[in-house]
Design a protein around this motif. Structure first.
Motif, short mmCIF file in Angstrom:
data_model
loop_
_atom_site.label_atom_id
_atom_site.label_comp_id
_atom_site.label_asym_id
_atom_site.label_seq_id
_atom_site.Cartn_x
_atom_site.Cartn_y
_atom_site.Cartn_z
N LYS A 2 -10.70 15.23 5.73
CA LYS A 2 -9.59 14.73 5.79
C LYS A 2 -9.49 13.20 6.09
N ILE A 3 -9.08 12.32 5.07
CA ILE A 3 -8.95 10.96 5.21
C ILE A 3 -7.76 10.44 5.24
N LEU A 4 -7.46 9.35 6.35
CA LEU A 4 -6.15 8.95 6.16
C LEU A 4 -6.35 7.49 5.91
N PHE A 5 -5.35 7.05 4.90
CA PHE A 5 -5.50 5.57 4.25
C PHE A 5 -4.55 4.68 4.95
N ILE A 28 -6.67 13.25 0.82
CA ILE A 28 -6.36 12.12 1.41
C ILE A 28 -4.88 12.08 1.75
N ASP A 29 -4.52 11.51 2.85
CA ASP A 29 -3.16 11.17 3.14
C ASP A 29 -2.93 9.57 3.17
N TYR A 30 -1.91 9.01 2.56
CA TYR A 30 -1.73 7.47 2.26
C TYR A 30 -0.69 7.02 3.04
N LEU A 31 -0.89 5.98 3.77
CA LEU A 31 -0.03 5.36 4.62
C LEU A 31 0.38 4.16 4.07
N ALA A 48 -11.92 10.86 9.06
CA ALA A 48 -12.01 9.40 8.56
C ALA A 48 -10.99 8.58 8.26
N ILE A 49 -10.97 7.45 8.42
CA ILE A 49 -9.99 6.54 8.17
C ILE A 49 -10.36 5.52 7.06
N CYS A 50 -9.39 4.96 6.33
CA CYS A 50 -9.86 3.92 4.99
C CYS A 50 -9.03 2.70 5.35
N ALA A 51 -9.73 1.64 5.50
CA ALA A 51 -8.89 0.38 5.78
C ALA A 51 -9.46 -0.62 4.80
N PHE A 52 -8.82 -1.78 5.06
CA PHE A 52 -8.95 -2.81 4.00
C PHE A 52 -9.37 -4.23 4.53
N MET A 75 -14.61 1.32 4.93
CA MET A 75 -13.78 -0.16 4.42
C MET A 75 -13.87 0.04 2.89
N ARG A 76 -12.63 -0.14 2.40
CA ARG A 76 -12.58 -0.21 0.67
C ARG A 76 -12.85 -1.59 0.30
N CYS A 77 -13.88 -2.27 0.72
CA CYS A 77 -13.85 -3.89 0.58
C CYS A 77 -15.46 -4.10 0.63
#
Ligand code: NAI
Length: 328
Positions: A2-5, A28-31, A48-52, A75-77
């Motif tokens: 499970k990933i939180l964006f 994925i859940d999107y915030l 996991a979390i996904c950040a920018f 990190m999506r960068c």
């Protein structure tokens, strides 16, 4: 898994949802909210979390993520200067990034900024729209046969070097680790680069040693009438000194995709806000400055590559494998 964006824009969601069909193991859940110590609490129950780029992944946020049991920061960068990697290391939280999703996307934008600022395309567009076809203030310079100085010849700097070479420019560069593939580039010291370049383009990462590398002293070492482009990170340039240099007529033109106070602005519509700081407004008041909002990465090809690599990173973590995209 499970990933939180965090800080999800519509285009992020579209591109990840498309790619996610190939990864049934990932949910994925999107915030829309940005990552901060407060919003980090929402990550409880996620692997996991996904950040920018503009996310706050500093000490306090990492502490909260650790309390919530998060084991992976995606990190999506490419850059990770906003992550407290010391803290993540202490807690055993893995950090993974997307090192080279499309170097050409950023390099092409760097050249677009150089050309737009040089030929005053921003002013020309507005003028012609108002039926004003005069040319006053629009005089530019040729890039052909001029010298391009590339600071940092990794993936993006190398792509920019190739573009400048294609324009018929002489290309010089400064990097601690010269790139052997760039046989048309002459490596010089930073001082030599500053003194010889007609166009300086910054492509090195933001670190303690590169913070404010463009400051009053380095600006004095540049040629009069230089063009400066920064698509790397705002902290490379000391903005107050840049403004002073522009006022001294040191620069023919300046193109910035990144700048020091961009954090609150990046990807937000703030057209109804009364701005509390005037740095961006001061920069924009100069006729030879063009600013864009951290959009160097923003091409279809780059977004597709970002979602693919981010999901591959998640899977590598899940399998307990290393794939070279870890930040260590
Ligand atoms: P890279 O890691 O491939 O290349 C960085 C290069 O800088 C390396 O060759 C390295 O040896 C060099 N370098 C390190 N310290 C240096 C120093 N003190 N002086 C001169 N060179 C030094 O990184 P890549 O993919 O080319 O990205 C460069 C930067 O571009 C990133 O750090 C990121 O901040 C920025 N970026 C901006 C984007 C945008 O949308 N505007 C998108 C992606 C990246």
């Amino acid at each position: 898994m499970k990933i939180l964006f965090y800080d999800t824009k519509n285009y992020d969601r579209e591109s990840f949802e498309r790619k996610c069909e190939e990864y049934p193991e990932i949910q994925i859940d999107y915030l829309k909210s940005e990552l901060s110590p407060n919003t980090a609490r929402l990550a409880k129950g996620y692997d996991a979390i996904c950040a920018f780029v503009s996310s706050d992944v500093g000490t306090e946020t990492v502490e909260v993520l650790h309390e919530c049991g998060v084991g992976l920061i995606l990190m999506r960068c490419a850059g990770f200067n906003n992550v407290d990697v010391k803290k993540t290391g202490e807690y055993g939280i893995r950090v993974m990034r997307v090192p080279g999703y499309s170097p050409e996307a950023v390099a092409e934008h760097a050249m677009a900024l150089a050309l737009a600022a040089n030929r005053r395309i921003n002013k020309a567009y507005v003028r012609v729209r108002e039926n004003d076809f005069s040319l006053g203030g629009m005089l530019g310079i040729n890039f052909y046969k001029k010298t391009a100085g590339i600071v940092g010849t990794g993936k993006i700097g190398a792509a920019m070097a190739r573009i400048c070479h294609g324009f018929g420019m002489k290309v010089i560069a400064y990097d601690k680790y010269p790139n052997p593939d760039l046989d048309f580039v002459t490596y010089v010291t930073l001082d030599e680069l500053l003194a010889q370049s007609d166009l300086i383009s910054l492509h090195c990462p933001l670190m303690d040693e590169t913070y404010h590398m463009i400051n009053w002293d380095s600006i004095q070492k540049m040629k009069d009438g230089v063009i400066l482009v920064n698509t790397s990170r705002g902290g490379l340039v000391k903005t107050e000194d840049l403004i002073a240099g522009i006022r001294e007529r040191k620069f023919f033109a300046v193109g910035l995709d990144v700048y020091e106070e961009e954090k609150k602005n990046v990807f937000e519509d703030r057209s109804d806000d009364i701005m509390e700081s005037s740095v961006t407004a001061r920069l924009l008041s100069f006729p030879n400055v063009v600013i864009t909002s951290h959009q160097g990465f923003f091409t279809e090809e780059a977004l597709a590559a970002i979602s693919e690599t981010t999901l591959e990173n998640a899977m590598a973590f899940e399998r307990g494998e290393k794939n070279g995209n870890e930040v260590e």
